[in-house]
Design a protein around this motif. Structure first.
Motif, PDB file in Angstrom:
ATOM      1  N   PHE A 166      44.981  44.486  40.042  1.00 54.40           N
ATOM      2  CA  PHE A 166      46.144  44.673  40.910  1.00 54.40           C
ATOM      3  C   PHE A 166      45.888  45.748  41.964  1.00 54.40           C
ATOM      4  O   PHE A 166      46.390  45.653  43.081  1.00 54.40           O
ATOM      5  CB  PHE A 166      47.374  45.032  40.071  1.00 54.40           C
ATOM      6  CG  PHE A 166      48.078  43.835  39.501  1.00 54.40           C
ATOM      7  CD1 PHE A 166      49.132  43.252  40.168  1.00 54.40           C
ATOM      8  CD2 PHE A 166      47.681  43.293  38.292  1.00 54.40           C
ATOM      9  CE1 PHE A 166      49.783  42.141  39.649  1.00 54.40           C
ATOM     10  CE2 PHE A 166      48.308  42.187  37.759  1.00 54.40           C
ATOM     11  CZ  PHE A 166      49.374  41.605  38.434  1.00 54.40           C
ATOM     12  N   SER A 167      45.118  46.766  41.621  1.00 54.13           N
ATOM     13  CA  SER A 167      44.801  47.817  42.603  1.00 54.13           C
ATOM     14  C   SER A 167      43.957  47.244  43.740  1.00 54.13           C
ATOM     15  O   SER A 167      44.210  47.526  44.920  1.00 54.13           O
ATOM     16  CB  SER A 167      44.063  48.978  41.919  1.00 54.13           C
ATOM     17  OG  SER A 167      44.869  49.580  40.929  1.00 54.13           O
ATOM     18  N   ARG A 168      42.957  46.447  43.385  1.00 58.23           N
ATOM     19  CA  ARG A 168      42.136  45.801  44.420  1.00 58.23           C
ATOM     20  C   ARG A 168      42.992  44.892  45.293  1.00 58.23           C
ATOM     21  O   ARG A 168      42.851  44.867  46.519  1.00 58.23           O
ATOM     22  CB  ARG A 168      41.011  44.981  43.783  1.00 58.23           C
ATOM     23  CG  ARG A 168      39.841  45.791  43.268  1.00 58.23           C
ATOM     24  CD  ARG A 168      38.606  44.904  43.076  1.00 58.23           C
ATOM     25  NE  ARG A 168      38.914  43.712  42.302  1.00 58.23           N
ATOM     26  CZ  ARG A 168      38.750  43.609  40.987  1.00 58.23           C
ATOM     27  NH1 ARG A 168      38.315  44.636  40.290  1.00 58.23           N
ATOM     28  NH2 ARG A 168      39.028  42.477  40.366  1.00 58.23           N
ATOM     29  N   ARG A 169      43.873  44.131  44.647  1.00 63.24           N
ATOM     30  CA  ARG A 169      44.732  43.198  45.386  1.00 63.24           C
ATOM     31  C   ARG A 169      45.605  43.942  46.389  1.00 63.24           C
ATOM     32  O   ARG A 169      45.722  43.549  47.554  1.00 63.24           O
ATOM     33  CB  ARG A 169      45.600  42.428  44.381  1.00 63.24           C
ATOM     34  CG  ARG A 169      46.312  41.213  44.936  1.00 63.24           C
ATOM     35  CD  ARG A 169      47.103  40.525  43.845  1.00 63.24           C
ATOM     36  NE  ARG A 169      46.278  40.234  42.667  1.00 63.24           N
ATOM     37  CZ  ARG A 169      46.775  39.759  41.531  1.00 63.24           C
ATOM     38  NH1 ARG A 169      48.079  39.569  41.402  1.00 63.24           N
ATOM     39  NH2 ARG A 169      45.978  39.499  40.521  1.00 63.24           N
ATOM     40  N   ASN A 170      46.224  45.028  45.942  1.00 61.08           N
ATOM     41  CA  ASN A 170      47.082  45.787  46.851  1.00 61.08           C
ATOM     42  C   ASN A 170      46.265  46.500  47.933  1.00 61.08           C
ATOM     43  O   ASN A 170      46.726  46.664  49.055  1.00 61.08           O
ATOM     44  CB  ASN A 170      47.926  46.800  46.066  1.00 61.08           C
ATOM     45  CG  ASN A 170      49.254  46.206  45.633  1.00 61.08           C
ATOM     46  OD1 ASN A 170      49.518  45.025  45.853  1.00 61.08           O
ATOM     47  ND2 ASN A 170      50.103  47.014  45.027  1.00 61.08           N
ATOM     48  N   GLY A 171      45.044  46.932  47.580  1.00 55.19           N
ATOM     49  CA  GLY A 171      44.189  47.544  48.587  1.00 55.19           C
ATOM     50  C   GLY A 171      43.863  46.576  49.708  1.00 55.19           C
ATOM     51  O   GLY A 171      43.901  46.928  50.895  1.00 55.19           O
ATOM     52  N   ILE A 172      43.576  45.336  49.348  1.00 56.79           N
ATOM     53  CA  ILE A 172      43.281  44.304  50.352  1.00 56.79           C
ATOM     54  C   ILE A 172      44.520  43.993  51.181  1.00 56.79           C
ATOM     55  O   ILE A 172      44.458  43.869  52.409  1.00 56.79           O
ATOM     56  CB  ILE A 172      42.745  43.036  49.667  1.00 56.79           C
ATOM     57  CG1 ILE A 172      41.378  43.325  49.049  1.00 56.79           C
ATOM     58  CG2 ILE A 172      42.647  41.877  50.661  1.00 56.79           C
ATOM     59  CD1 ILE A 172      40.864  42.226  48.139  1.00 56.79           C
ATOM     60  N   LEU A 173      45.666  43.865  50.516  1.00 53.30           N
ATOM     61  CA  LEU A 173      46.909  43.574  51.238  1.00 53.30           C
ATOM     62  C   LEU A 173      47.277  44.716  52.183  1.00 53.30           C
ATOM     63  O   LEU A 173      47.782  44.484  53.281  1.00 53.30           O
ATOM     64  CB  LEU A 173      48.047  43.331  50.238  1.00 53.30           C
ATOM     65  CG  LEU A 173      47.974  42.017  49.459  1.00 53.30           C
ATOM     66  CD1 LEU A 173      49.024  42.001  48.356  1.00 53.30           C
ATOM     67  CD2 LEU A 173      48.175  40.826  50.391  1.00 53.30           C
ATOM     68  N   GLY A 174      47.025  45.953  51.737  1.00 51.66           N
ATOM     69  CA  GLY A 174      47.330  47.106  52.584  1.00 51.66           C
ATOM     70  C   GLY A 174      46.555  47.068  53.883  1.00 51.66           C
ATOM     71  O   GLY A 174      47.034  47.511  54.933  1.00 51.66           O
ATOM     72  N   VAL A 175      45.346  46.531  53.837  1.00 48.26           N
ATOM     73  CA  VAL A 175      44.516  46.409  55.035  1.00 48.26           C
ATOM     74  C   VAL A 175      44.922  45.194  55.858  1.00 48.26           C
ATOM     75  O   VAL A 175      44.961  45.234  57.093  1.00 48.26           O
ATOM     76  CB  VAL A 175      43.027  46.304  54.653  1.00 48.26           C
ATOM     77  CG1 VAL A 175      42.166  45.971  55.872  1.00 48.26           C
ATOM     78  CG2 VAL A 175      42.550  47.606  54.022  1.00 48.26           C
TER      79      VAL A 175
END
Length: 262
Positions: free
Chosen positions: A156-165
């Motif tokens: 989930f952290s990776r997913r949100n990191g990608i979405l944040g970008v």
């Protein structure tokens, strides 16, 4: 998008995950020394959550123990798992390396001679294959619980990191990031066998409130670094989600420990 952050939407998400986490299929262990490995995996587990032998169809995941080079029986078992779309992990005993059919190299756990079964490594391999789908099984098999939660936090952290970008419209990323954070908290709760009812729902809604503070901090940082803002935003989304997941893990661990001592 703001509508998706209403209390009813969050409660609907909690109900959805409640049903998704009600996994009744067992963890199937087969092959030589299967009973010994199953005994180690079964500590504190619900009855019938870990099964030795039998048909692979209907299992949540197969752990097949090899005693050296794969036999015809090993291949038949793994082939049956592939046909039934049941994830499989191979535990390879002995000192030699062998080509393992029907599974990737990352799904093979090697036992060091004289060291016993590496239960933590086996559990990590199982949850890596199951992903979110392993939530209900982890609730019934404590050996899988922390590895699964660690996997969820990273995912989930990776997913949100990608979405944040990826999301450039100001404020548009907030509902998506926050709902992912809520989903992460609910998954961790379900993995610990904790049901999110109306009494616990405010604890989940507190995640939304924390999300507002998270976004305010991000806007301040992005204003100070306009050209590298996309990278900073992704880093903040990743770090914020990870911190939330770690806090949720500690919280629900304490809840289950308190329940066990009563």
């Amino acid at each position: 998008m703001a509508k998706s952050l209403s209390p009813m939407a969050v409660w609907g998400l909690a109900r959805e995950l409640k049903f998704a986490a009600q996994e009744t299929r067992p963890l199937l262990v087969s092959g030589p020394l299967a009973e010994q490995l199953a005994k180690e995996l079964s500590r504190g587990a619900a009855p019938s959550a870990v099964r030795v032998g039998g048909r692979v169809e209907g299992a949540a995941c197969l752990i097949r123990v090899f005693a050296g080079a794969p036999t015809d029986e090993d291949e038949r078992e793994l082939k049956a798992a592939t046909r039934a779309k049941v994830p499989a992990v191979v535990v390879q005993t002995g000192t030699e390396d062998f080509d393992t059919p029907y599974v990737l190299a990352t799904d093979v756990v090697k036992c060091r001679p004289g060291a016993g079964f590496p239960v933590d490594e086996i559990a990590a391999a199982v949850v890596a294959r199951l992903g979110e789908a392993g939530t209900g099984l982890a609730a019934r098999v404590p050996a899988l619980r922390e590895p699964l939660c660690r996997e969820l936090i990273e995912s989930f952290s990776r997913r949100n990191g990608i979405l944040g970008v990826a999301i450039f419209i100001p404020g548009a990323d907030f509902p998506v990031l926050t709902l992912n954070q809520i989903r992460l908290v609910l998954r961790i709760a379900a993995a610990h066998g904790v049901e999110i009812d109306q009494q616990r729902l405010p604890e989940v809604l507190a995640t939304v409130a924390a999300g507002f503070g998270f976004r305010a901090f991000a806007r301040q940082v992005l204003g100070a670094i306009p050209f590298a803002g996309w990278a900073v935003k992704g880093g903040i989304a990743y770090a914020g989600t990870r911190a939330l997941g770690e806090a949720a893990l500690r919280y629900f661990q304490s809840v289950t420990e308190d329940t066990a001592t009563r």
